[in-house]
Design a protein around this motif. Structure first.
Motif, PDB file in Angstrom:
ATOM      1  N   ARG A   1      18.064  -5.329 -10.149  1.00 37.02           N
ATOM      2  CA  ARG A   1      18.129  -5.084 -11.703  1.00 37.02           C
ATOM      3  C   ARG A   1      18.211  -3.568 -11.542  1.00 37.02           C
ATOM      4  O   ARG A   1      17.763  -2.829 -10.665  1.00 37.02           O
ATOM      5  N   PRO A   2      18.664  -2.867 -12.675  1.00 35.91           N
ATOM      6  CA  PRO A   2      19.032  -1.513 -12.477  1.00 35.91           C
ATOM      7  C   PRO A   2      17.720  -0.547 -12.548  1.00 35.91           C
ATOM      8  O   PRO A   2      16.677  -1.162 -13.099  1.00 35.91           O
ATOM      9  N   VAL A   3      17.657   0.433 -12.222  1.00 33.90           N
ATOM     10  CA  VAL A   3      16.578   1.248 -11.794  1.00 33.90           C
ATOM     11  C   VAL A   3      15.739   1.614 -13.256  1.00 33.90           C
ATOM     12  O   VAL A   3      14.896   1.536 -13.572  1.00 33.90           O
ATOM     13  N   LYS A   4      16.672   1.845 -14.449  1.00 35.25           N
ATOM     14  CA  LYS A   4      16.104   2.264 -15.696  1.00 35.25           C
ATOM     15  C   LYS A   4      15.380   0.953 -16.261  1.00 35.25           C
ATOM     16  O   LYS A   4      14.448   1.107 -16.911  1.00 35.25           O
ATOM     17  N   GLU A   5      15.923  -0.285 -16.163  1.00 34.11           N
ATOM     18  CA  GLU A   5      15.294  -1.343 -16.568  1.00 34.11           C
ATOM     19  C   GLU A   5      13.873  -1.614 -15.903  1.00 34.11           C
ATOM     20  O   GLU A   5      12.836  -2.136 -16.410  1.00 34.11           O
ATOM     21  N   ARG A   6      13.961  -1.612 -14.425  1.00 38.28           N
ATOM     22  CA  ARG A   6      12.711  -1.706 -13.706  1.00 38.28           C
ATOM     23  C   ARG A   6      11.792  -0.886 -14.156  1.00 38.28           C
ATOM     24  O   ARG A   6      10.533  -1.304 -14.394  1.00 38.28           O
TER      25      ARG A   6
ATOM     26  N   ALA B   1       0.303  -8.161 -13.386  1.00 38.31           N
ATOM     27  CA  ALA B   1       1.326  -7.390 -14.137  1.00 38.31           C
ATOM     28  C   ALA B   1       2.658  -7.480 -13.508  1.00 38.31           C
ATOM     29  O   ALA B   1       3.889  -8.033 -13.704  1.00 38.31           O
ATOM     30  N   ARG B   2       2.498  -7.681 -11.797  1.00 37.17           N
ATOM     31  CA  ARG B   2       3.844  -7.733 -11.157  1.00 37.17           C
ATOM     32  C   ARG B   2       4.230  -9.230 -10.987  1.00 37.17           C
ATOM     33  O   ARG B   2       5.374  -9.666 -11.101  1.00 37.17           O
ATOM     34  N   ALA B   3       3.070  -9.955 -11.301  1.00 36.47           N
ATOM     35  CA  ALA B   3       3.633 -11.638 -11.301  1.00 36.47           C
ATOM     36  C   ALA B   3       4.253 -12.080 -12.528  1.00 36.47           C
ATOM     37  O   ALA B   3       5.237 -12.861 -12.439  1.00 36.47           O
ATOM     38  N   ILE B   4       4.002 -11.216 -13.800  1.00 38.40           N
ATOM     39  CA  ILE B   4       4.739 -11.578 -14.900  1.00 38.40           C
ATOM     40  C   ILE B   4       6.075 -10.686 -15.380  1.00 38.40           C
ATOM     41  O   ILE B   4       6.827 -10.906 -16.036  1.00 38.40           O
ATOM     42  N   ALA B   5       6.222  -9.850 -14.380  1.00 38.79           N
ATOM     43  CA  ALA B   5       7.095  -8.659 -14.690  1.00 38.79           C
ATOM     44  C   ALA B   5       8.781  -9.511 -14.784  1.00 38.79           C
ATOM     45  O   ALA B   5       9.515  -8.982 -15.675  1.00 38.79           O
ATOM     46  N   SER B   6       8.955 -10.432 -14.026  1.00 40.06           N
ATOM     47  CA  SER B   6      10.316 -11.213 -14.030  1.00 40.06           C
ATOM     48  C   SER B   6      10.073 -12.032 -14.978  1.00 40.06           C
ATOM     49  O   SER B   6      11.227 -12.914 -14.831  1.00 40.06           O
ATOM     50  N   ASN B   7       9.398 -12.197 -15.812  1.00 37.37           N
ATOM     51  CA  ASN B   7       9.140 -13.281 -17.062  1.00 37.37           C
ATOM     52  C   ASN B   7       9.524 -14.710 -16.316  1.00 37.37           C
ATOM     53  O   ASN B   7      10.504 -15.210 -16.748  1.00 37.37           O
ATOM     54  N   PRO B   8       8.441 -14.963 -15.542  1.00 34.88           N
ATOM     55  CA  PRO B   8       8.557 -16.368 -14.605  1.00 34.88           C
ATOM     56  C   PRO B   8       8.311 -17.568 -15.921  1.00 34.88           C
ATOM     57  O   PRO B   8       7.607 -17.232 -16.891  1.00 34.88           O
TER      58      PRO B   8
ATOM     59  N   PRO C   1       0.882  -1.133  -0.042  1.00 34.55           N
ATOM     60  CA  PRO C   1       0.064  -0.107  -0.034  1.00 34.55           C
ATOM     61  C   PRO C   1       0.980   1.305   0.030  1.00 34.55           C
ATOM     62  O   PRO C   1       0.354   2.446  -0.501  1.00 34.55           O
ATOM     63  N   HIS C   2       2.000   1.294   0.510  1.00 38.28           N
ATOM     64  CA  HIS C   2       2.827   2.420   0.507  1.00 38.28           C
ATOM     65  C   HIS C   2       3.643   2.664  -0.699  1.00 38.28           C
ATOM     66  O   HIS C   2       4.378   3.678  -0.761  1.00 38.28           O
ATOM     67  N   MET C   3       3.702   1.837  -1.606  1.00 42.21           N
ATOM     68  CA  MET C   3       4.345   2.037  -3.042  1.00 42.21           C
ATOM     69  C   MET C   3       3.567   2.400  -4.149  1.00 42.21           C
ATOM     70  O   MET C   3       2.305   1.982  -4.088  1.00 42.21           O
ATOM     71  N   THR C   4       3.805   3.029  -4.998  1.00 49.76           N
ATOM     72  CA  THR C   4       3.381   3.235  -6.212  1.00 49.76           C
ATOM     73  C   THR C   4       2.968   2.124  -7.108  1.00 49.76           C
ATOM     74  O   THR C   4       3.611   1.067  -6.825  1.00 49.76           O
ATOM     75  N   ILE C   5       1.989   2.202  -7.885  1.00 52.25           N
ATOM     76  CA  ILE C   5       1.980   0.982  -8.908  1.00 52.25           C
ATOM     77  C   ILE C   5       3.059   0.400  -9.792  1.00 52.25           C
ATOM     78  O   ILE C   5       3.207  -0.679  -9.698  1.00 52.25           O
ATOM     79  N   GLY C   6       3.815   1.424 -10.352  1.00 53.08           N
ATOM     80  CA  GLY C   6       5.026   1.411 -10.835  1.00 53.08           C
ATOM     81  C   GLY C   6       6.042   0.328  -9.923  1.00 53.08           C
ATOM     82  O   GLY C   6       6.694  -0.564 -10.521  1.00 53.08           O
ATOM     83  N   ASP C   7       6.050   0.961  -8.648  1.00 54.54           N
ATOM     84  CA  ASP C   7       7.145   0.355  -7.791  1.00 54.54           C
ATOM     85  C   ASP C   7       6.519  -1.062  -7.409  1.00 54.54           C
ATOM     86  O   ASP C   7       7.371  -2.018  -7.269  1.00 54.54           O
ATOM     87  N   ASN C   8       5.290  -1.264  -7.408  1.00 53.33           N
ATOM     88  CA  ASN C   8       4.678  -2.600  -6.995  1.00 53.33           C
ATOM     89  C   ASN C   8       5.082  -3.656  -8.106  1.00 53.33           C
ATOM     90  O   ASN C   8       5.289  -4.689  -7.813  1.00 53.33           O
TER      91      ASN C   8
ATOM     92  N   LEU D   1      13.459  -5.302  -8.548  1.00 50.69           N
ATOM     93  CA  LEU D   1      14.237  -4.622  -7.155  1.00 50.69           C
ATOM     94  C   LEU D   1      14.763  -5.818  -6.395  1.00 50.69           C
ATOM     95  O   LEU D   1      16.038  -5.634  -6.058  1.00 50.69           O
ATOM     96  N   ALA D   2      14.099  -6.867  -6.203  1.00 50.14           N
ATOM     97  CA  ALA D   2      14.429  -7.807  -5.344  1.00 50.14           C
ATOM     98  C   ALA D   2      15.647  -8.556  -5.860  1.00 50.14           C
ATOM     99  O   ALA D   2      16.494  -9.157  -5.290  1.00 50.14           O
ATOM    100  N   ALA D   3      15.678  -8.574  -7.133  1.00 47.32           N
ATOM    101  CA  ALA D   3      16.811  -9.288  -8.070  1.00 47.32           C
ATOM    102  C   ALA D   3      17.929  -8.267  -8.335  1.00 47.32           C
ATOM    103  O   ALA D   3      18.850  -8.553  -9.096  1.00 47.32           O
TER     104      ALA D   3
END
Length: 355
Positions: free
Chosen positions: A106-111, A146-153, A89-96, A102-104
């Protein structure tokens, strides 16, 4: 990389309960399979086993042929959408959305680039700076996806993701999830107790009952050719009529296998005056109800058997008053299915012979 998933003879016991019993399942790469069953059938436990959140007593879980039981959840390359969505809840949609990257580390620009791409995919482009509290339930679900598939699982797991949505939004999101899954091409395993949801989204549906798979098949095959009465009843209303000694639905001389004949309500219609059908049953109308897109008619045969028929909402219902004695017939005998109890297999009766 999309990968196949194999569940091989998995057993799970939780306390005194034998929750999963020698469960086997093969999911092809890129396939959408839904685990469908009542509460307590074992479907959520199996999803947790695949995710690595539940250990197995015996059996194996394989991703692309490789045993993954000893891998931690974060090392299984699995994306999960929970029923609660579990957004921060404290993170923006993009950060979510970009949190897995982020946990992996990866660079900010890529995220940021991946978050923007994923939000466009789920039709939430331009909303990266908004907070979860400002979104509707359907929008929050899209963010979780979107978050679930962001890391290309390699595998996507959906745990009752639409349980909190109202009916109209749920139906819309079923189509949207299937569209996104097909576009991404990811192997997907979902859990639900909703038949319509399972049928709308899935290539195949696996019906679970008391810790076992009862039938695994394409939606159309499950609905038309259930292997037993449990499946027939679980997948919506069904007329179930006994058959014995070559007698089917009370028609002497009708040819058919011994067992239980299954006819869906939409295939058992009131016959017009003078009309005959190869498969028919006489019953007295006891209830007529309007349900929007259809009428539902309930009748009672002389032997007490309940007969259910459904008709489009534009049907002429003048003859179907409560108390009317009607002949209900299946005009297309191939739409009737006979469950044979000896081996739990089922046979389609294609050409019943009239008396």
């Amino acid at each position: 990389m999309t990968i196949p998933v194999t569940i091989d003879k998995v057993d799970v016991t939780l306390g005194p309960n034998h929750v999963l019993k020698q469960v086997c399942l093969d999911v092809k790469a890129g396939e959408f399979v839904t685990l469908l069953g009542a509460s307590g059938s074992g479907k959520s436990t199996l999803l947790n086993v695949i995710a690595g959140l539940q250990k197995v007593d015996t059996g194996h879980v394989l991703f692309n042929g490789e045993n993954v039981e000893k891998r931690a959840p974060q090392d299984r390359n699995v994306g999960v959408v929970f029923q609660s969505y579990a957004l921060f809840p404290h993170m923006t949609i993009g950060d979510n959305v970009s949190f897995p990257l982020l946990a992996a580390k990866r660079p900010v620009k890529e995220r940021k680039a991946v978050a923007a791409e994923m939000l466009e995919l789920v039709q939430l482009g331009g909303m990266a700076d908004r907070m979860p509290a400002s979104l509707s339930g359907g929008q929050r679900q899209r963010v979780a996806l979107a978050r679930a598939i962001a890391s290309n699982p390699g595998v996507l797991l959906l745990d009752e993701p639409m349980a909190a949505l109202d009916k109209q939004l749920r139906e819309h999101m079923q189509v949207e999830i299937k569209r996104i899954q097909e576009r991404v091409g990811i192997t997907t395993i979902a859990v639900t107790h909703d038949q319509t949801e399972a049928f709308t989204m899935s290539d195949r549906v696996a019906i679970m009952h008391q810790g076992c798979f009862v039938q695994i098949d394409a939606p159309q095959e499950l609905y038309r050719k259930p292997v037993n009465e449990y499946v027939a009843k679980f997948l919506g209303e069904a007329n179930l009529f006994g058959t014995a000694d070559g007698v089917l639905l009370g028609q002497p001389g009708t040819q058919g296998s011994q067992g239980t004949a299954v006819i869906r309500p939409e295939d058992l219609q009131p016959l017009h005056d003078g009309e005959t059908a190869r498969v028919s049953i006489e019953a007295t109308v006891s209830l007529v109800s309007f349900q929007g897109e259809r009428y539902r008619v309930e009748a009672r045969a002389a032997d007490g058997t309940t007969v259910i028929s459904t008709m489009p909402s534009n049907s002429d219902m003048s003859r179907l008053a409560v108390g009317s004695l009607m002949e209900f017939g299946c005009r297309q005998p191939e739409r009737m299915h006979v469950i044979v109890p000896q081996d739990s297999s089922a046979v389609v009766v294609e050409e019943p012979v009239a008396a």
